[in-house]
Scaffold this active site. Structure first.
Site, PDB file in Angstrom:
ATOM      1  N   GLU A 132      41.749  26.010  37.832  1.00 45.37           N
ATOM      2  CA  GLU A 132      40.885  26.759  38.024  1.00 45.37           C
ATOM      3  C   GLU A 132      40.381  27.239  36.536  1.00 45.37           C
ATOM      4  O   GLU A 132      39.043  27.527  36.891  1.00 45.37           O
ATOM      5  CB  GLU A 132      40.979  28.196  39.221  1.00 45.37           C
ATOM      6  CG  GLU A 132      41.139  27.757  41.045  1.00 45.37           C
ATOM      7  CD  GLU A 132      40.367  27.176  41.076  1.00 45.37           C
ATOM      8  OE1 GLU A 132      39.263  25.870  41.020  1.00 45.37           O
ATOM      9  OE2 GLU A 132      39.181  27.692  41.932  1.00 45.37           O
ATOM     10  N   THR A 185      30.079  28.803  39.120  1.00 42.67           N
ATOM     11  CA  THR A 185      31.007  29.950  39.161  1.00 42.67           C
ATOM     12  C   THR A 185      31.017  30.670  37.558  1.00 42.67           C
ATOM     13  O   THR A 185      31.502  32.262  37.825  1.00 42.67           O
ATOM     14  CB  THR A 185      32.377  30.329  39.603  1.00 42.67           C
ATOM     15  OG1 THR A 185      32.431  28.706  40.736  1.00 42.67           O
ATOM     16  CG2 THR A 185      33.440  30.468  39.608  1.00 42.67           C
TER      17      THR A 185
HETATM   18  N1  HSE Z   1      36.911  35.533  43.780  1.00 39.46           N
HETATM   19  C1  HSE Z   1      36.153  33.417  42.718  1.00 39.46           C
HETATM   20  C2  HSE Z   1      34.461  34.833  42.878  1.00 39.46           C
HETATM   21  C3  HSE Z   1      36.091  33.057  43.723  1.00 39.46           C
HETATM   22  O1  HSE Z   1      34.350  35.215  43.483  1.00 39.46           O
HETATM   23  O2  HSE Z   1      34.362  34.847  41.169  1.00 39.46           O
HETATM   24  C4  HSE Z   1      35.419  31.670  43.295  1.00 39.46           C
HETATM   25  O3  HSE Z   1      34.972  30.775  43.893  1.00 39.46           O
END
Ligand code: HSE
Length: 310
Positions: A132, A185
């Site tokens: 990640e 993201t």
């Molecule tokens: N918690 C993370 C965000 C998840 O909201 O950026 C990304 O899928």
């Protein structure tokens, strides 16, 4: 020792509206598949990626699957191993459905199974978090932990990592729609304010506690009324066309909740049964079509199993 293996790992809905970076759950579909084969010479190569429209790197140092498998092999002192990896993407990239996590988790589960399970699924989580970090700059666990452990997972703490599996009502159905708009993201994380007002924090932790209580009590109404986010959604929702209209339509169609899945652009609702969940995805997709936005829909119960060997 087995010579080859094919593994499926599920998509996940991170945050679950109010639990930014600390809550997530897995769904039965969609998900990704990895085929892993032993080879004689040490080292990892990616031989094939399908379903990614050429967007993912074949370079083993840059790909999240091979990079996290490499971390794992180093940690267990098995860099003598040689592996060929095929990645079959069965879900959209950058969808907010834990696409990179599903691939990474499938890879880690595959190598760990090939080697006779030296680590537990929980022990694999830190390696998946490395993936990640490579994908979006921060090693959050709210996609990888539920993808590896199945069900709902609470990340009570990151340092030290403390993962709690939560119960949930079996009847809960999830209606997901992915509007085909681009929300990386990395960008969706950068837009969030780093400071919050105490009054908003009070609202938020009341809701997180309410959601966790609702899951334990299997109280669907409590789950629904706790799924409110005053910290992240007001900022990120601007990236999703007609977000608040979509919410209104989902709630009118019988949803018990509506929110952004992970960092978006996918949105999701909980519903009390599969029929209602299908009606909700239909309503949302029709509205997106009226805006000339293509979309994909998935209806699934919560996946309690995590990755599986196919
Ligand atoms: N918690 C993370 C965000 C998840 O909201 O950026 C990304 O899928």
């Amino acid at each position: 020792m087995k010579e080859s293996i094919r593994v499926f790992a599920p998509a996940t809905v991170a945050n679950v509206v109010c639990g930014f970076d600390v809550l997530g759950f897995a769904v039965d579909a969609p998900g990704d598949e990895v085929i892993m084969k032993r080879k004689d010479e040490p080292g990892i190569i990616i031989t094939k990626i399908t379903g990614d429209d050429g967007r993912l790197p074949l370079d083993a140092a840059k790909n999240t699957v091979s990079a996290s498998v490499q971390h794992y092999l180093r940690d267990i002192n098995r860099t003598d191993i040689g592996l060929e990896i095929e990645l079959h993407k069965k879900m959209p990239i950058g969808s907010g459905l834990g696409s990179s996590s599903a691939s990474t988790v499938a890879g880690l589960f595959a190598v760990n199974t090939l080697l006779g399970n030296p680590l537990t699924p929980k022990e694999l989580v830190p390696f998946a978090m490395k993936g990640e970090e490579l994908a979006c700059g921060f090693g959050h666990a709210d996609n990888v932990a539920p993808a590896l452990l199945g069900g709902f997972v609470l990340i009570r703490s990151y340092e030290p990592l403390d993962l709690i599996k939560l119960p949930y009502p079996e009847s809960l159905y999830c209606a997901i729609v992915f509007p085909d708009v681009d929300v990386p993201t990395r960008d969706a994380r950068q837009m969030i304010r780093s400071k919050v007002l105490l009054k908003d924090a009070v609202t938020q932790w009341g809701n997180v506690a309410g959601l966790v209580s609702g899951l334990f009590m299997k109280d669907i109404d409590l789950i629904g009324r706790s799924m409110k986010d005053v910290l992240v959604e007001p900022v990120r929702s601007i990236l999703i066309p007609d977000f608040y209209i979509l919410r209104e339509k989902a709630m009118e169609t019988g949803a018990i909740s509506f929110g952004i899945s992970g960092s978006g652009p996918s949105v999701f609702s909980f519903a009390k049964d599969a029929g209602t969940a299908h009606r909700i995805t239909g309503t949302i997709q029709r509205h997106l079509s009226s805006l000339n936005i293509r979309s994909l829909a998935y209806v699934s119960p919560v996946n309690g199993e995590g990755p599986k060997v196919l």
